[in-house]
Design an enzyme around this catalytic site. Structure first.
Site, PDB file in Angstrom:
ATOM      1  N   GLY A   1       0.822  -1.211   0.000  1.00  0.00           N
ATOM      2  CA  GLY A   1       0.000   0.000   0.000  1.00  0.00           C
ATOM      3  C   GLY A   1       0.845   1.246   0.000  1.00  0.00           C
ATOM      4  N   ASN A   2       0.222   2.355   0.307  1.00  0.00           N
ATOM      5  CA  ASN A   2       0.933   3.629   0.377  1.00  0.00           C
ATOM      6  C   ASN A   2       0.384   4.448   1.546  1.00  0.00           C
ATOM      7  OD1 ASN A   2      -1.396   5.291  -0.675  1.00  0.00           O
ATOM      8  ND2 ASN A   2      -1.020   4.023  -2.496  1.00  0.00           N
ATOM      9  N   ARG A   3       0.936   5.622   1.749  1.00  0.00           N
ATOM     10  CA  ARG A   3       0.609   6.400   2.936  1.00  0.00           C
ATOM     11  C   ARG A   3      -0.507   7.423   2.714  1.00  0.00           C
ATOM     12  NH1 ARG A   3       4.543   9.491   5.411  1.00  0.00           N
ATOM     13  NH2 ARG A   3       5.734   9.805   3.502  1.00  0.00           N
TER      14      ARG A   3
END
Length: 400
Positions: A207-209
């Protein structure tokens, strides 16, 4: 064109007056005519030049100016909405008692428009029985209250009494006026928000932030400016706005299907979601055990579909497609170089470009963007809260 409201913003003598500047700025950016009425004590915190520069109107302070025009009544009569921010304990007491010894008090008595009050004071004052009774009286009379919040106050104090944030005050105020904002009325806007997640196994994912804050701010701003908004969310950290229809997805493939389904009905598509570039080739049906894999784990990844680039050939000529580009860059010129290269690859109508890093961009409450049109020309820039940035983006992409 904007269906502008006549809005009076009353500012009283509290340290939170500095935050009221943001209230006025948001209302003006949304296309409304804002008349600031500052009490004598309010000017001890924020001066007249600031109010006049932000509101683009002469400041109103004196009860006896323009008496021939009956200004002390006319401002209230013309108002579509009155917002008082901050409202001190003294102001609440005067409003509850119907005292009109200044221009703001006269305006409130003379108006039939909705009145929204944003209290701000120390916790002890907010919880004092007199203030509690005054607030109850105002509510009974139809005065609307927003906040206060709990948080840092003046000095080292902390607790209930902190004035609500400008975005929340504006949202609450415009929500009191039917069809308050009209420059996007009749436009159907599809917005994506948050970060996609690509599963590795039933427990883990790539995923990402991205928190989804900017996409949600765009959805709220567009709704309050009259648009018919649909919000598609990937993983988000924010509370969803209850006034905007939304549905959730997880992976890039799910987001692609959802966007393609909703595309035909949209006039504008704003792809604010952070989409994973890659996904695992194989997804384990059971939890990956480190005891079985050893000290290293090698993953084989494949590209996800480029959702933004894939939308462009599907869009009708009159549809507007807006992309986002979060880039790590050395400086502004390098950022623009990266943005223009991405714009050329994607082929969208606008690109909202912002620099990100370990502590910037994703998850933050503030943002800075440069808005490029299809030719790579800068058509807008904004820096501030994500709601302020959202309004600036909407204004830039609909200016034509």
């Amino acid at each position: 064109m904007t269906s502008a409201l006549n809005i009076v913003v009353g500012v009283t003598g509290g340290i939170a007056a500095y935050k009221a500047v943001g209230v006025v700025r948001l209302l003006v950016r949304a296309g409304h005519r804002v008349q600031v009425i500052a009490t004598e004590h309010a000017l001890n915190f924020v001066g007249a030049p600031t109010w006049e520069a932000i509101s683009r109107q002469p400041l109103a302070t004196d009860l006896y100016t323009d008496v021939s025009e009956v200004r002390h009544v006319a401002l209230g009569q013309r108002a579509d909405l009155v917002i008082i921010a901050p409202a001190t304990a003294n102001t609440l007491a005067k409003l509850a008692a119907g005292i009109a010894d200044d221009l703001l008090g006269n305006t409130v008595l003379a108006t039939r428009a909705p009145v929204l009050v944003a209290p701000a004071m120390h916790t002890e004052m907010w919880q004092n029985p007199a203030t509690v009774a005054n607030v109850a009286t105002l509510r009974e009379r139809g005065i609307h209250i927003v906040g206060p919040e709990s948080g840092q106050l003046t000095g080292t104090d902390s607790g209930p009494g902190r004035m609500s944030e400008p975005e929340d005050i504006v949202d609450a105020g415009l929500g009191l006026v039917p069809d308050a904002a009209g420059d996007l009325r009749g436009r159907r806007i599809l917005i994506t928000a948050g970060g996609t997640r690509e599963p590795l196994d039933p427990v883990r994912y790539l995923g990402n932030r991205s928190s989804g804050k900017q996409g949600i701010a765009l959805a709220t701003a567009a709704h309050l400016r009259g648009a018919d908004v649909e919000l598609i969310t990937a993983s988000i950290d924010e509370t969803l706005p209850n006034h905007v229809p939304s549905h959730g997805v997880q992976t890039a493939a799910e987001l692609q299907r959802a966007v393609h389904t909703s595309l035909p009905a949209a006039d504008i598509v704003i792809m604010a979601a952070a989409v994973a570039d890659y996904r695992p080739v194989q997804v384990s049906e059971t939890k990956i055990k480190k005891e079985e894999r050893g000290d290293t784990l090698t993953l084989e990844l494949e590209k996800n579909p480029d959702i933004l680039a894939g939308l462009v050939p599907l869009a009708r000529p009159e549809q507007i497609i807006v992309g986002f580009a979060a880039e790590t860059s050395r400086d502004r010129e390098h950022l623009l170089e990266l943005g223009r290269a991405k714009l050329a690859r994607k082929g969208c109508d606008f690109l909202c470009l912002n620099a990100v890093g370990w502590n910037d961009g994703f998850g933050a409450d503030r943002n800075t963007v440069i808005i490029l049109d299809a030719t790579g020309t800068i058509v807008g820039e904004a820096s501030g809260s994500k709601r302020e940035v959202a309004d600036a983006i909407l204004t830039a992409i609909t200016a034509g």
